[in-house]
Write a protein that holds these residues in place. Structure first.
Motif, mmCIF file in Angstrom:
data_model
loop_
_atom_site.group_PDB
_atom_site.id
_atom_site.type_symbol
_atom_site.label_atom_id
_atom_site.label_comp_id
_atom_site.label_asym_id
_atom_site.label_seq_id
_atom_site.Cartn_x
_atom_site.Cartn_y
_atom_site.Cartn_z
ATOM 1 N N PHE A 1 -122.445 -4.492 -6.806
ATOM 2 C CA PHE A 1 -121.065 -3.905 -6.105
ATOM 3 C C PHE A 1 -121.320 -2.293 -6.903
ATOM 4 N N GLN A 2 -120.762 -2.513 -8.331
ATOM 5 C CA GLN A 2 -120.731 -1.214 -9.494
ATOM 6 C C GLN A 2 -122.090 -0.373 -8.870
ATOM 7 N N THR A 3 -123.067 -0.348 -9.142
ATOM 8 C CA THR A 3 -124.140 0.533 -9.175
ATOM 9 C C THR A 3 -124.169 0.663 -8.006
ATOM 10 N N LYS A 4 -123.653 0.573 -7.092
ATOM 11 C CA LYS A 4 -124.127 0.763 -4.935
ATOM 12 C C LYS A 4 -122.385 2.513 -4.918
ATOM 13 N N TYR A 5 -121.312 2.096 -5.862
ATOM 14 C CA TYR A 5 -120.266 2.104 -5.555
ATOM 15 C C TYR A 5 -119.613 3.595 -6.296
ATOM 16 N N PHE A 6 -120.286 3.256 -7.710
ATOM 17 C CA PHE A 6 -120.076 3.255 -8.986
ATOM 18 C C PHE A 6 -120.743 3.837 -9.956
ATOM 19 N N SER A 7 -122.477 4.479 -9.024
ATOM 20 C CA SER A 7 -123.487 4.875 -10.147
ATOM 21 C C SER A 7 -123.888 6.132 -9.508
ATOM 22 N N ALA A 8 -123.610 7.406 -9.820
ATOM 23 C CA ALA A 8 -123.734 8.838 -9.483
ATOM 24 C C ALA A 8 -125.108 9.079 -8.799
ATOM 25 N N THR A 9 -126.128 7.430 -9.414
ATOM 26 C CA THR A 9 -127.202 8.692 -8.824
ATOM 27 C C THR A 9 -127.997 6.727 -7.429
ATOM 28 N N SER A 10 -126.428 6.066 -7.125
ATOM 29 C CA SER A 10 -126.662 6.425 -5.185
ATOM 30 C C SER A 10 -126.473 6.592 -4.377
ATOM 31 N N ASP A 11 -126.781 6.783 -3.539
ATOM 32 C CA ASP A 11 -126.846 6.926 -2.664
ATOM 33 C C ASP A 11 -124.623 6.923 -1.921
ATOM 34 N N SER A 12 -124.392 5.297 -2.148
ATOM 35 C CA SER A 12 -123.965 5.527 -1.468
ATOM 36 C C SER A 12 -122.328 5.482 -2.866
ATOM 37 N N ILE A 58 -119.060 6.858 -4.130
ATOM 38 C CA ILE A 58 -117.794 7.459 -3.658
ATOM 39 C C ILE A 58 -117.653 8.647 -4.446
ATOM 40 N N GLY A 59 -117.768 9.014 -5.309
ATOM 41 C CA GLY A 59 -117.562 10.314 -6.225
ATOM 42 C C GLY A 59 -118.353 11.505 -5.645
ATOM 43 N N ASN A 60 -119.588 11.168 -4.640
ATOM 44 C CA ASN A 60 -120.066 12.251 -4.569
ATOM 45 C C ASN A 60 -119.598 13.453 -3.927
ATOM 46 N N LYS A 61 -119.774 14.775 -4.449
ATOM 47 C CA LYS A 61 -118.802 15.572 -4.808
ATOM 48 C C LYS A 61 -119.500 15.912 -3.184
ATOM 49 N N ASN A 62 -121.083 16.409 -2.821
ATOM 50 C CA ASN A 62 -120.641 16.825 -1.539
ATOM 51 C C ASN A 62 -120.033 16.036 -0.485
ATOM 52 N N ASP A 91 -117.120 13.637 8.034
ATOM 53 C CA ASP A 91 -117.456 11.426 8.796
ATOM 54 C C ASP A 91 -118.084 10.374 7.561
ATOM 55 N N ASN A 92 -118.669 11.143 6.642
ATOM 56 C CA ASN A 92 -120.087 11.045 5.792
ATOM 57 C C ASN A 92 -119.345 10.468 5.133
ATOM 58 N N ALA A 93 -117.334 10.907 4.272
ATOM 59 C CA ALA A 93 -116.764 10.903 3.752
ATOM 60 C C ALA A 93 -116.043 9.687 4.127
ATOM 61 N N VAL A 94 -115.394 9.103 5.142
ATOM 62 C CA VAL A 94 -114.957 7.920 6.262
ATOM 63 C C VAL A 94 -115.867 6.748 5.702
ATOM 64 N N LYS A 95 -117.221 6.993 6.695
ATOM 65 C CA LYS A 95 -118.340 5.819 6.597
ATOM 66 C C LYS A 95 -118.103 5.077 4.784
ATOM 67 N N THR A 96 -118.573 6.099 4.128
ATOM 68 C CA THR A 96 -118.875 5.515 2.970
ATOM 69 C C THR A 96 -117.566 4.347 2.489
ATOM 70 N N VAL A 124 -112.647 6.495 -10.412
ATOM 71 C CA VAL A 124 -114.406 5.673 -10.219
ATOM 72 C C VAL A 124 -114.270 5.115 -12.281
ATOM 73 N N ASN A 125 -113.944 6.297 -12.754
ATOM 74 C CA ASN A 125 -114.046 5.633 -14.207
ATOM 75 C C ASN A 125 -113.248 4.328 -14.941
ATOM 76 N N ALA A 126 -111.724 4.571 -13.642
ATOM 77 C CA ALA A 126 -110.851 3.321 -14.826
ATOM 78 C C ALA A 126 -111.332 1.802 -14.024
ATOM 79 N N LEU A 127 -112.149 1.675 -12.369
ATOM 80 C CA LEU A 127 -113.040 1.423 -12.109
ATOM 81 C C LEU A 127 -114.295 0.322 -13.172
ATOM 82 N N ASN A 128 -114.445 1.287 -13.221
ATOM 83 C CA ASN A 128 -116.083 1.319 -13.992
ATOM 84 C C ASN A 128 -115.824 0.651 -15.588
ATOM 85 N N VAL A 129 -114.447 0.552 -16.028
ATOM 86 C CA VAL A 129 -113.657 -0.146 -17.481
ATOM 87 C C VAL A 129 -112.976 -1.045 -17.095
#
Length: 909
Positions: A68-79, A81-85, A688-693, A824-829
C-alpha cells in the motif's frame, strides 16, 4: 578417514521389545506410561506452531502495508498521490514517457512540440578487475596446525549480587547471579578419562581460584587448611570445605556441579575443550539477567532441585564424559546454504605427524608415504565438498595444493575449525569489505633494518654507517581522486575506505559489486570531459617518506641520501632491501619486510584493489544529445529546462548510429528502425485524474484497515482449538484439517499492540492539517459511522471544486515545502514505524517477526523464542526417548524372566 557433510536431527528411540509372551499389550502400556512426557512435548509443540502462525500473520501484514505504501507514497509509482502533474493548472505530457518526461510552469495552453533523444548523458566510471581468486591451500605447509587454546575451557563461578541494605551478599538468594568474578581455565588436551578431566577441573579451581586450597579426593571435598583468602571465605562450608564441587553423575555420565553458587562456561572456551565435555559452542553461555528457578533451562544448562533442601544441583545437558569424542568441525556457507564438515581428532593427529615427516625430509620412503596420506585426505575432502555443493563451486586438489572457487556472483565463507585444513576462519572465496587495508596492500608499516642477527651490527652495501633502511610508526595511506587528496589509516577496513571516498570532495561514488567481485568508482556528475582521474603511489611514496623521516641529517651520508630525488632514493632503498635478502644473518623480521618492500614496487592501495590496474576498464562520460523542434542541443545532465518546459531524459527515442551524429540533427537510425520523436502536448487542467487517484487510494486504505481491525478484534477461539498433532491429522480429511486450523488461528492477534498502534497512528495523520489544509477540508474524511473504525470516504463534488481552485495548495499540503513535511511524509513515518523492512531501522512488527530475505529473518523476537522452544522440545524428546528405552528394557527383562520360568515349569512337569 571420516569426512562428512552433516545436518542435525532429533530422533526417537525405537520400540525393540520382545513379542508378548506374557499376553500384555506392551506397546499400549508403554505409551500410557509415557503420556505425561508426551503431553509436555505436545504442549511445547503447540506453542511452537502458534508462534509460527503469528510470525506468518505479522509478515503478511508487513507485506500488505508496504505494498500500500509503495503504491501511493512512492514517487516512482503511477498511483503516487503526490504526483505534481495531478495538481497543475496546466497539464503537459509526453507521448513517450519511457524516453522523456516533461513538466511545465506555464499557466496557459501552448502549441505542441516534439523532442528527439539520440543520446542520454552518462557519468564517467572506472570498473575494477575481479578481486577474488578463490582460496588456495598448500597442503604440506598451511594445514593441520592445532592450538593448545582450542582445548581450554573457562569456568566462571558466580555469586548473587549484593541486594541487601547492609551490603552483604545473600548467599541463599535465588536472584540474579554475578558472574566473571572468579574464572578457572582448564586445558583438556590429550587422551583423558572422565576421572582425569574431573581431576584437572578440580585442581584448577583449587590452584587458580583459591590459592592454597586443595581438593581432597578421598573425601571428595575442597579443604582450605586455614589458608583460604578472606575474599573467598564466604564460599566455605561449616566444615571448612568449599561449596564448589564438580562430579560425574553416575546415572547420566554427565558433568555435575553441586553447589549453591552459579556456574557458567565462558564464551572464550575452545571448541575442543567443549567437545571434551560433550558440549558445543552454543551451549556455552547462559543468561545472567533472569531469576534462576528449579526446572529452568538456559542454553544447555539444566537447573533443577538439588540433593538437599538447601542446595540446588546444576547439570550440563548431554555431556557424557565417558564417551565424549573431540572433533574438528567447520562450516562452509555458500550464499546461505550451510554444510558442516567434521574430522576425527585421530585423523588430524596422524596428518600432523605426516606434515612433520615431510618437513624433516629425513627418510624418502617415509616422506612419500606421508605425502600419500595427505593427498588422500585432500582428495577425499575435495570430493566430499563438491558432493555437498554440486556444480556451484569447485574444489580441486593437485600436486599439494587445494583450490576452492565459487561460481560467478557466488561466495563461499568458512567458519569454525577450518584452520585445520589450512583455511583461516572467516575466509571467503570473494573479497571481504571487512579486510584491513594493511592486508590489502600486503605489508604493515614496521621497521626494516639490515642488521646482523648475531652481533646486532647494521649492514650496508657501501659503508658501516648506522642508517636504518626504514624506521616508521606511520600508518597512513594517501592517494588522489580528481586531484582531491584522501588519507586513511591502514588499520581501517575496506568499508571504511568506501565511506571515506564517498564523503570526500572528490565528487565520486565508490562501490563494491559482489556479483562481479569488483570495485567501481563513478563520477557524481554526468557529461563529457568529467573523467575520473586517479593518482596513487600510496605504498611506494609512504616507504620513501618514512625513509626520509628516519635519516640522520647530522650525518653526511644521511644528508647525501636526503638530497636524492624520490625516484633515486627509491632505487637506493630497493638496493638495500635486496642486500638484506642476500644476507643470511639478517633478522627474520628484516627479511620479511625487505621482501614486502621489493614486492610493493609500483603498487598502491587502488592498484591492490584492482581499480588503478591494467585489468580495470574506464568509460568516459557523455553529454545528452537532443533535437527539440529542429534545434540540436547538448546537455551534461539528463534533466534541463528549455523555456517553460523541464525535460527529464530516461532513454533514447530510437536506435541510432552514434558514429553518424551531426549538428544539424539529421541522425541516422540503425537498420530496421525508424526515426522516433516524443510529442509534447498541453491541455487545460482537469481534476479527473486526481479524483480517480484519491478514490482508489481511499478504497485500498479502507480494505487494509478493515483487515487489520478484523485481526485485532477477532474472538480468541484459538484457546479452544489447539494445533493438531501429526497423529490427529492422520484421522482427519484435508477439509477438516483446514477448518480446524482456521479456528486454531482465530484471535491470535486479538488486541495486538503493534497493529493497534499502526491503526491509531494512521488515524492521527489523517486528522492533521498541513500548511493550514487537512484532507477533510478538500472532501476526503472519516465516515460519520463510528463503527467503521477509521474508514475514509470521498465527496467527489467537494474534491473537484477544491482541486480546481487550490491545486497548488493541495500539492503543497501533500508534499510539504521543498519535499519536507506534508501528509505523504507523515504517512510514510507512521507506516515505517511499524512496517519498515530496513535492517538498520526495522519497524515494530519487523522486530517481532522479521522478514524473509532480510537481516531480520533470523534476528527477531519470534525467531529467538522459536529457537528456545526447539531446544526445549529436543530436550524433552531426549527425556522421552530415554524413559521409553528404560521401560522397554524392563518389560523385555520381565518377558525373558517369564519365558525362563515357563521353560523350567515345563521341564519339572
Amino acid at each position: 578417514m571420516n569426512i562428512n557433510a552433516t545436518s542435525s536431527t532429533v530422533s526417537s528411540a525405537a520400540s525393540n521389545g520382545l513379542s508378548g509372551f506374557s499376553g500384555l499389550d506392551t506397546d499400549s502400556m508403554v505409551e500410557k506410561m509415557l503420556s505425561s512426557y508426551q503431553a509436555k512435548i505436545t504442549k511445547e509443540q503447540a506453542k511452537e506452531q502458534q508462534l509460527t502462525w503469528k510470525q506468518e500473520m505479522y509478515r503478511e501484514i508487513v507485506d500488505k502495508v508496504n505494498t500500500f505504501q509503495t503504491k501511493y507514497f512512492s514517487a516512482t509509482s503511477d498511483s503516487y498521490i503526490g504526483n505534481k502533474n495531478l495538481y497543475q493548472t496546466t497539464a503537459v505530457s509526453s507521448s513517450n514517457a519511457s524516453a522523456v518526461t516533461v513538466t511545465s510552469k506555464a499557466e496557459n495552453s501552448t502549441e505542441a512540440s516534439s523532442i528527439q533523444v539520440a543520446q542520454v548523458a552518462t557519468a564517467s566510471k572506472i570498473s575494477g578487475g575481479k578481486l577474488g581468486e578463490g582460496i588456495s591451500v598448500n597442503a604440506y605447509k598451511d594445514a593441520f596446525d592445532v592450538k593448545d587454546t582450542d582445548y581450554d575451557v573457562v569456568f566462571s563461578i558466580g555469586v548473587p549480587k549484593d541486594n541487601n541494605s547492609d551490603g552483604k551478599q545473600d548467599l541463599n538468594s535465588n536472584k540474579v547471579l554475578q558472574f566473571n568474578n572468579i574464572d578457572i581455565k582448564v586445558n583438556l588436551k590429550g587422551e583423558l578419562t572422565p576421572e582425569d578431566k574431573l581431576k584437572k577441573i578440580n585442581d584448577a579451581i583449587a590452584k587458580e581460584a583459591y590459592g592454597e586450597v586443595v581438593f581432597d579426593y578421598a573425601k571428595g571435598l575442597y579443604t582450605d587448611n586455614g589458608d583460604a583468602s578472606d575474599n573467598n571465605a564466604s564460599l566455605l562450608k561449616a566444615d571448612g570445605s568449599l561449596d564448589l564441587t564438580f562430579s560425574i553423575d553416575p546415572e547420566t555420565g554427565g558433568l555435575f556441579y553441586d553447589g549453591k553458587f552459579g556456574l557458567k562456561i565462558g564464551e572464550n572456551s575452545g571448541s575442543k575443550g567443549l567437545a571434551a565435555l560433550g558440549l558445543s559452542a552454543n551451549q556455552a553461555t547462559i543468561s545472567t539477567t533472569k531469576e534462576f528457578k528449579a526446572g529452568d533451562t538456559f542454553d544447555g544448562l539444566r537447573f533443577m532441585d538439588g540433593k538437599t533442601e538447601k542446595y540446588r544441583t546444576y547439570a550440563l545437558n548431554g555431556s557424557d564424559l565417558s564417551t565424549a569424542e573431540v572433533k574438528y568441525t567447520f562450516t562452509a556457507n555458500l550464499d546461505g546454504v550451510k554444510k558442516t564438515f567434521s574430522f576425527d581428532e585421530s585423523t588430524i593427529t596422524a596428518l600432523q605427524d605426516a606434515k612433520k615427516t615431510i618437513a624433516d625430509n629425513l627418510d624418502p620412503e617415509a616422506v612419500a608415504d606421508a605425502k600419500t596420506d595427505i593427498e588422500t585426505f585432500y582428495e577425499e575432502f575435495s570430493e566430499s565438498f563438491k558432493s555437498a555443493f554440486g556444480t556451484s563451486v569447485t574444489a580441486d586438489y593437485t600436486d599439494g595444493n587445494l583450490k576452492i572457487t565459487a561460481g560467478l556472483g557466488q561466495k563461499v565463507t568458512f567458519t569454525g575449525d577450518s584452520d585445520i585444513i589450512g583455511i583461516k576462519s572467516g575466509t571467503s572465496t570473494n573479497f571481504s569489505l571487512s579486510t584491513k587495508l594493511a592486508d590489502v596492500v600486503g605489508f604493515s608499516y614496521t621497521s626494516i633494518h639490515a642488521q646482523n642477527e648475531e652481533t646486532g651490527e647494521f649492514l650496508y652495501e657501501d659503508d658501516a654507517r648506522t642508517i636504518p633502511l626504514i624506521t616508521t610508526t606511520k600508518t597512513d595511506l594517501t592517494f588522489k581522486i580528481n586531484d582531491t587528496e584522501i588519507t586513511i589509516d591502514t588499520n581501517k577496513t575496506v568499508q571504511d575506505l568506501i565511506n571515506t571516498v564517498n564523503k570526500s570532495a572528490a565528487g565520486v561514488t565508490m562501490s563494491y559489486n559482489p556479483n562481479a567481485d569488483a570495485f567501481e568508482i563513478k563520477s557524481n556528475v554526468t557529461g563529457a570531459n568529467v573523467d575520473v582521474k586517479l593518482e596513487d603511489n600510496s605504498t611506494t611514496q609512504t616507504f620513501i617518506d618514512d625513509y626520509r623521516a628516519g635519516l640522520d641529517l647530522t650525518d653526511p651520508a644521511g644528508l647525501a641520501l636526503d638530497a636524492l630525488s624520490d625516484e633515486d632514493l627509491w632505487t637506493h632503498m630497493k638496493t638495500e632491501a635486496e642486500a638484506v635478502l642476500r644476507n643470511p644473518s639478517s633478522l627474520p623480521e628484516a627479511l620479511e619486510n625487505a621482501q614486502k618492500l621489493i614486492d610493493s614496487v609500483g603498487k598502491g592501495l587502488l592498484s591492490a584493489l584492482k581499480i588503478d590496474d591494467p585489468s580495470a576498464t574506464s568509460v568516459s562520460g557523455q553529454n545528452a544529445m537532443v533535437n527539440i523542434d529542429g534545434k540540436v542541443l547538448q546537455r551534461a545532465s539528463n534533466e534541463f529546462t528549455v523555456g517553460d518546459i523541464t525535460y527529464k531524459l530516461n532513454n533514447t527515442t530510437g536506435k541510432y548510429d552514434t558514429g553518424k551524429f551531426s549538428v544539424d540533427g539529421n541522425w541516422e537510425t540503425e537498420a530496421g528502425t525508424t526515426d522516433n520523436k516524443a510529442k509534447v502536448s498541453y491541455a487545460n487542467y482537469s481534476p479527473d485524474n486526481a479524483v480517480k487517484t484519491f478514490k482508489a487510494f481511499v478504497e485500498d486504505y479502507n480494505t487494509l484497515i478493515s483487515e487489520l481491525n478484523e485481526k485485532i478484534s477477532e474472538k480468541a477461539v484459538y484457546k479452544d482449538y489447539q494445533p493438531l498433532t501429526a497423529e490427529q491429522k492422520k484421522e482427519m480429511s484435508e477439509t477438516e484439517i483446514e477448518n480446524w486450523e482456521k479456528m486454531a488461528k482465530g484471535g491470535l492477534l486479538r488486541n495486538d499492540t503493534a497493529v493497534s498502534d499502526l491503526l491509531q497512528n494512521l488515524r492521527d495523520v489523517f486528522n492533521q492539517s498541513f500548511g493550514g489544509i487537512a484532507l477533510y477540508n478538500i472532501g476526503v474524511g472519516t465516515t460519520s459511522n463510528w463503527q467503521s473504525k477509521g474508514k475514509l470516504e470521498v465527496d467527489e463534488n467537494v474534491l473537484k471544486e477544491s482541486l480546481n481552485k487550490y491545486g497548488s495548495e493541495i500539492y503543497n499540503m501533500l508534499r510539504g515545502k521543498d519535499g519536507k513535511g506534508g501528509l505523504v511524509n507523515a504517512l510514510n513515518v507512521a507506516v515505517n514505524y511499524t512496517a519498515n523492512k530496513s535492517t538498520g531501522s526495522p519497524g515494530t512488527l519487523v522486530k517481532i517477526a522479521g522478514i524473509k530475505g532480510y537481516g531480520s529473518e533470523k534476528n527477531n523476537e519470534i525467531y529467538n523464542k522459536l529457537e528456545s522452544l526447539s531446544d526445549r522440545i529436543a530436550e524433552l524428546q531426549k527425556r522421552y526417548d530415554k524413559r521409553k528405552e528404560s521401560l522397554w528394557a524392563q518389560f523385555n527383562a520381565m518377558e525373558t524372566a517369564m519365558s525362563n520360568l515357563n521353560t523350567q515349569s515345563g521341564w519339572l512337569a
